[in-house]
Write an enzyme that holds these catalytic residues in place. Structure first.
Site, PDB file in Angstrom:
ATOM      1  N   ILE A 137      14.391  -4.175  12.640  1.00 44.46           N
ATOM      2  CA  ILE A 137      13.987  -3.345  11.510  1.00 44.46           C
ATOM      3  C   ILE A 137      14.506  -3.993  10.234  1.00 44.46           C
ATOM      4  O   ILE A 137      15.708  -4.163  10.051  1.00 44.46           O
ATOM      5  CB  ILE A 137      14.535  -1.911  11.682  1.00 44.46           C
ATOM      6  N   ASN A 144      13.996  -3.013   6.919  1.00 39.43           N
ATOM      7  CA  ASN A 144      14.494  -2.055   5.937  1.00 39.43           C
ATOM      8  C   ASN A 144      14.505  -0.671   6.575  1.00 39.43           C
ATOM      9  O   ASN A 144      13.474   0.000   6.632  1.00 39.43           O
ATOM     10  CB  ASN A 144      13.599  -2.074   4.692  1.00 39.43           C
ATOM     11  N   GLY A 184       4.595   1.348  11.330  1.00 36.71           N
ATOM     12  CA  GLY A 184       3.736   2.262  10.587  1.00 36.71           C
ATOM     13  C   GLY A 184       2.973   3.118  11.573  1.00 36.71           C
ATOM     14  O   GLY A 184       3.431   4.184  11.976  1.00 36.71           O
ATOM     15  N   GLU A 185       1.829   2.573  11.997  1.00 38.27           N
ATOM     16  CA  GLU A 185       0.924   3.353  12.839  1.00 38.27           C
ATOM     17  C   GLU A 185       1.552   3.786  14.163  1.00 38.27           C
ATOM     18  O   GLU A 185       1.171   4.803  14.732  1.00 38.27           O
ATOM     19  CB  GLU A 185      -0.342   2.531  13.064  1.00 38.27           C
ATOM     20  N   ILE A 209       0.834  -1.206   0.000  1.00 39.19           N
ATOM     21  CA  ILE A 209       0.000   0.000   0.000  1.00 39.19           C
ATOM     22  C   ILE A 209       0.869   1.256   0.000  1.00 39.19           C
ATOM     23  O   ILE A 209       0.428   2.330   0.385  1.00 39.19           O
ATOM     24  CB  ILE A 209      -0.999  -0.012   1.169  1.00 39.19           C
TER      25      ILE A 209
END
Ligand SMILES: Cc1cc2nc3c(=O)[nH]c(=O)nc-3n(C[C@H](O)[C@H](O)[C@H](O)COP(=O)(O)OP(=O)(O)OC[C@H]3O[C@@H](n4cnc5c(N)ncnc54)[C@H](O)[C@@H]3O)c2cc1C
Lengths: 332, 746
Positions: free
Chosen positions: B636, B638, B711-712, B470
């Site tokens: 992590i 990337n 992300g969030e 996305i």
């Protein structure tokens, strides 16, 4: 968007002749000139403008920028906003005009937008832009849902019970401060209209925004020579840093001698149904030493008669602060 | 960055990798849903209701139907009624069987209008312009009723979501308390890519190009609505111009386009307009929250109550799960979290940019700041003081929680020790500075997922799954996982996703995609390796002729004999020797969300944001100038994409705190600022200087790589940190987002 015929006028006279058949040059005009198209096409897509004929005027040679006969500035009607903002004469002698243009829209839009198109851009009132909604400006007599609705961005000066739509142009505010004159060519010949007289207050005819009649083509805008030694600036206040219309703005200019103001002029944006200038408010500054209290008095005079609504009362105080800050800068 | 001891060194994972599909995107070669053109395709434009409540009295399409190019003006009764999809949120845990929608009512199901913009008709024509003109010419008359628009959100009944101890008694007895309400305006997702559907039937099979964050769920919902087997529906979403949650679940335009296509026997394209993006495709609803905190004078929390009510549509029960993080964030013996709904004449709300915990932490972390002030205590110290030994809400140990390190490292990087606590006391270059901070948390879970990996004789590999990218970097992460495991360069991995003809995958939601992909991709590689080993063992011509399959092992893309000194042979070399084009393996892993049984650990990411704002009182000019975020999100994968995710979230946090608000007309219920000019989002110029640090403690409870989603988490807490900084600068506590400069004028 409604279907329309697209024409390229061979010359100004042909454009005027085509425009003369429009019935009105105001809201609902059946013929529209196309300059940059950034207002017109947008409103056509929204169904707010529904011309039957669109007349391209981009190739009529009205895009020059140079010295006017009186030593001032002559700005062609189709000169691009970007070209104007970056023109050496403008940068050197009319910096507030450059700053006003660059404070508006985005680079891409300014590259397309023109002098006349900018002056004739329409209000950003959300009800005006939504044909599903009532709006006295778009559909005379249908009512004004902005009064009592969402109107935080709208005008507090020059309003009427029929319309509180603000004029959104930044460029026009700086031009008004500089005593700009609009040159119009129409079926009856050419005429010149001071910018302050060019815009009309809404009153009970909010669909009429300016003095243009069917066929009237703006050919250029002139500014008288800038006052020698004047310092000017444009200050725009808005919620985000860029790419947003003004909540309030001020174009100011002043000349100083021995620590006192010789002349001062200013115009306000974002507060009026048209760019707002009150010469009597400027007059109290002449001969005075710069001082915040003095500037606030001038602001109060300029804002006299304001009729805020529920959501936009803050514009009064914000406009005061904007003006005080800008005047302080050019008189420091 | 602190790395852990056990982590094996990796070549590709954990190293910054630019997007592998980046070039396609910037050159325009990546085709998004609306970019597809099919032969004979028609264009559809919906007609939206211009009232927010009432019934349709009549639809007059006579003029529209006669307009050039117009094929049909569809409305209720124009095609066989669609079935309701019977959504079940728990089904999201079912890889192949997930069926979920937020707005349950099928389009054109009745003549009742329940929100402004609800589709009442659909114009279909040969060109977009003709369809738009026809849609504009449809005359709809309504029996309008007064819409439910009351901005004061009160719920009939509250549901207790989490409870422990006696929070009321503890609050009453607490020497220091905070009791405040926090409001948040409706926000609309506004991804740049508009919702789009291209539907085409071939016989009884339906193919749909859709801007969706979940191809499998979308397929299942369409199959249910049309009453056809899932195998008959293919949904494709290869690139997404983002969704922010708005494209997680299907909306009514998609079955409408499919119904029109079936009715007219031609492919149909339906792309929403920007105003329509504010009507029938979800939004984060308006929310009001009340937080009550009780504490000892030393800062220890003794009571925490969190009550929240969100607006929802008249038909659906969307709950903004604001209390998600509250039970585990801080230690307190007494707590109650309760939620309620207020039905309004609005489109059905949906997940948006950190649903639940993001608004919830705005309230909780604002209240914590208010408590710190009431205690005359440093807000970092207050949080350090209340570190819980375990998730007291679930009664489970944390799989990995390094929140205190986030706080101390963030404070150090930001220079927090130099903060002067007095209001408006700090300045730079003539600007007043405000420094604020807040904590964040986001759930770390996995969806079920499958994937196929193919090893090819030309030295490339292909990984395929019906998941979506996305815009967050899923293509690249998948390629990294395969390249790492096979010891080949990233450029030799082909990634296929966003298509239901591929092995099933979950929705891209909850920042769970990367974590969900680890196990199935590893399993697929293992299966492919087994297949290769079996071929090698059975083939007399091959390097390992005569070896038993059990005596060969596959690792790092090579096959080697378990014993003896036979050299390891790379898969491509071996395939060529075997005369095979390719071998492949299918991997599959179960998820942890929604949980099917009681978990053993509480799995969350944590972090802390430190924010500087500048404030110019004489112009009421507020800017967010600097943000330092420290994020504890496991390994992590990337760093480039992860930093990008957090930076994007911080910019969204600026929008949430200062700008974003969907403005409903108080009389008509219409979202009036339905444009990108009037719905103000942060621009580049509004983005602060950002410093993002990841503290990397691989969380191997979640998957073998120890990776959680990123992300969030970056948006959680950000608005609170900004508002806490605004208070520090101005002395004005604004408890309704977004803050407007008129609230700060003084
Ligand atoms: C997203 C966005 C953001 C913007 N932000 C700002 C902002 O912050 N500040 C700001 O000031 N402006 C802003 N603008 C408005 C922009 O400045 C105007 O759209 C632009 O200046 C219009 O110029 P144009 O040449 O494109 O006009 P057009 O769209 O071509 O024309 C506008 C009108 O003028 C008429 N017209 C054009 N030329 C003539 C002529 N010579 N004689 C008679 N009639 C004529 C046309 O018929 C039409 O009715 C924004 C616009 C957009 C789309």
């Amino acid at each position: 968007m409604q279907g329309f015929a697209f024409q390229r006028a061979a010359d100004a006279a042909a454009a005027i002749a085509l425009g003369a058949g429009a019935g009105t040059a105001q809201q609902g005009a059946r013929v529209r000139f196309l300059a940059g198209g950034t207002t017109l096409i947008d409103l056509m897509k929204l169904g707010v403008e529904t011309p039957e004929t669109v007349v391209d005027i981009n190739h009529l040679g009205l895009d020059g920028i140079g010295r006017a006969a009186d030593g001032g500035l002559a700005i062609g009607a189709t000169a691009r906003n970007s070209d104007l903002a970056h023109h050496p004469i403008v940068l050197a002698e009319y910096p507030a005009l450059s700053q006003a243009i660059l404070a508006g829209a985005s680079t891409q839009l300014r590259n397309a937008a023109t002098t006349a198109g900018n002056l004739l851009q329409r209000t950003r009132c959300m009800y005006f832009r939504d044909p599903a909604s009532a709006c006295n400006k778009r559909a005379p007599g249908s009512g004004c849902p902005a009064i009592g609705g969402a109107h935080r961005m709208l005008a507090i000066l020059g309003t009427s019970e029929h319309c509180i739509a603000s004029n959104p142009s930044d460029m026009a505010v700086a031009m008004l401060m500089h005593d700009a004159v609009v040159h119009v060519q129409g079926v009856g010949g050419a005429r010149q209209v001071p910018l302050d007289d060019f815009f009309l207050l809404p009153g009970d005819r909010p669909e009429r925004e300016n003095v243009l009649e069917p066929g009237d083509l703006i050919t250029e805008v002139t500014l008288p020579p800038a006052e020698p030694g004047a310092r000017s600036c444009y200050l725009k206040l808005r919620d985000r840093v860029s790419y947003e219309f003004a909540l309030v703005s001020a174009a100011v200019s002043a000349t100083m001698a021995e620590g006192r103001i010789v002349t001062a002029r200013f115009a306000l944006g974002g507060v009026g149904t048209k760019p707002w200038r009150i010469p009597a408010a400027e007059a109290i500054l002449a001969g005075q030493a710069p001082d915040a209290a003095l500037f606030r008095r001038a602001a109060d005079l300029a804002l006299a008669g304001a009729r805020p609504q529920r959501q936009n009362g803050f514009k009064l105080e914000l406009a005061r602060r904007c003006l005080v800050h800008a005047l302080t800068q050019v008189t420091a | 960055m602190s790395a852990t001891a056990e982590a094996p060194p990796m070549r590709i994972i954990g190293h910054p990798q630019p997007r592998i599909e980046g070039r396609l995107k910037v050159t325009g070669a990546a085709h998004y849903a609306a970019d597809h053109h099919l032969p004979g395709m028609l264009y559809a434009v919906p007609v939206g209701a211009t009232i927010a409540k009432g019934t349709i009295a009549a639809i007059d399409a006579r003029v529209a139907e006669q307009m050039p190019g117009v094929r049909a003006v569809l409305r209720r009764g124009s095609f066989p009624a669609l079935a309701a999809a019977k959504p079940d949120f728990a089904s999201v845990a079912d890889l192949e069987g997930t069926v979920y929608v937020d707005e349950r009512r099928p389009p054109f199901d009745d003549d009742t209008v329940r929100y402004y913009g609800q589709y009442v008709a659909l114009a279909v024509a040969d060109t977009l312009e003709q369809a738009k003109a026809a849609a504009d010419a449809v005359r709809v008359t309504y029996r309008a009723e007064a819409p439910e628009v009351d901005p004061a959100l009160t719920a009939g009944e509250m549901t207790v979501k989490s409870e422990r101890g006696d929070p009321d008694a503890a609050f009453a007895a607490a020497p220091v308390t905070v009791d405040q309400r926090y409001g948040m305006a409706t926000e609309t997702h506004n991804p740049i890519e508009l919702h789009a559907t291209i539907a085409a039937w071939e016989g009884d099979s339906l193919t749909v190009h859709e801007a969706t964050q979940g191809v499998v769920n979308h397929r299942n919902v369409l199959a249910a609505m049309f009453g056809i087997p899932r195998e008959k529906v293919q949904v494709i979403s290869r690139y997404l111009g983002s969704g922010f949650g708005g494209k997680l679940f299907p909306w009514t335009h998609s079955p409408l386009a499919a119904a029109a296509s079936r009715q007219l026997g031609r492919p149909v394209k339906l792309v929403l307009s920007r105003p329509m993006m504010f009507h029938a495709v979800g939004q984060r609803p308006a929310i009001t929250q009340r937080i009550r905190l009780g504490a000892e004078r030393d800062g220890r929390l003794t009571s925490l109550r969190h009550d929240y009510v969100n607006a929802t549509s008249l038909l659906d029960d969307y709950e903004e799960n604001c209390g998600e993080a509250t039970p585990h964030m801080y230690a307190t013996p007494n707590l109650r979290v309760a939620s309620g709904l207020a039905k309004r004449s609005i489109g059905t709300p949906t997940s948006m940019r950190g649903p639940g915990a993001v608004p919830g932490l705005y309230a909780l972390e604002s209240a914590m700041d208010e408590l710190a002030i009431a205690l005359d205590m440093d807000p970092v110290a207050l949080r350090l003081k209340n570190e819980p030994p375990l998730d007291q809400g679930l009664g489970l140990p944390f799989s990995s929680r390094h929140f205190q390190e986030c706080l101390t490292l963030g404070a150090e990087r930001f220079g927090w020790a130099r903060r002067d606590r007095r209001i408006g006391s700090m300045a730079r270059d003539g600007l007043t500075l405000g420094w604020g901070m807040a904590a964040c948390s986001w759930l770390a879970e996995r969806f079920p997922c499958s994937a196929r990996v193919e090893l090819r004789a030309d030295g490339t590999a292909r990984v395929a799954a019906a998941v979506q990218d996305i815009g967050t970097g899923t293509y690249t992460i998948m390629a990294q996982m395969v390249a790492e495991a096979l010891a080949i360069p990233l450029s030799r991995v082909e990634v296929a996703l966003g298509d239901t003809s591929l092995p099933a995958g979950p929705v891209s939601g909850g920042s769970m995609m990367s974590a969900s992909l680890v196990a199935p991709i590893q399993a697929a590689i293992t299966r492919a390796g087994e297949a290769l080993v079996a071929l090698a063992a059975g083939n007399p011509a091959a390097p390992f002729a005569g070896a038993k399959a059990g005596a060969l092992r596959f690792a790092e893309g090579r096959v080697a004999a378990a014993e003896g000194n036979r050299q390891a042979v790379p898969f491509d070399q071996l395939l060529r020797a075997l005369g095979q084009e390719a071998v492949s393996g299918l991997g599959r892993a179960e998820g942890t969300f929604p949980p099917k049984e009681k978990p053993t650990h509480s799995k969350h990411s944590f972090g802390a944001h430190f924010v500087e704002v500048t404030w110019q009182p004489e112009l009421a000019r507020l800017r967010v100038s600097r943000v330092v975020s420290v994020i504890d999100a496991g390994r992590i994968l990337n760093p480039l994409a992860a930093r990008n995710q957090i930076e994007g979230s911080i910019v969204m946090g600026v929008g949430m705190a200062l700008f974003e608000e969907t403005d409903y007309d108080p009389r008509s219920g219409a979202p009036v600022n339905a444009s990108l000019a009037d719905y103000v989002v942060a621009t580049n110029a509004d983005a602060p200087a950002m410093e993002v640090h990841f503290i990397e403690y691989p969380d191997t409870h979640l998957n073998a790589l120890g990776a959680r989603g990123v992300g969030e988490i970056g948006l959680a807490g950000t608005a609170a940190a900004i508002m806490n900084a605004v208070y520090h600068a101005t002395g004005i506590r604004v408890r309704d987002l977004p803050v407007k400069l008129e609230q700060l004028l003084g």
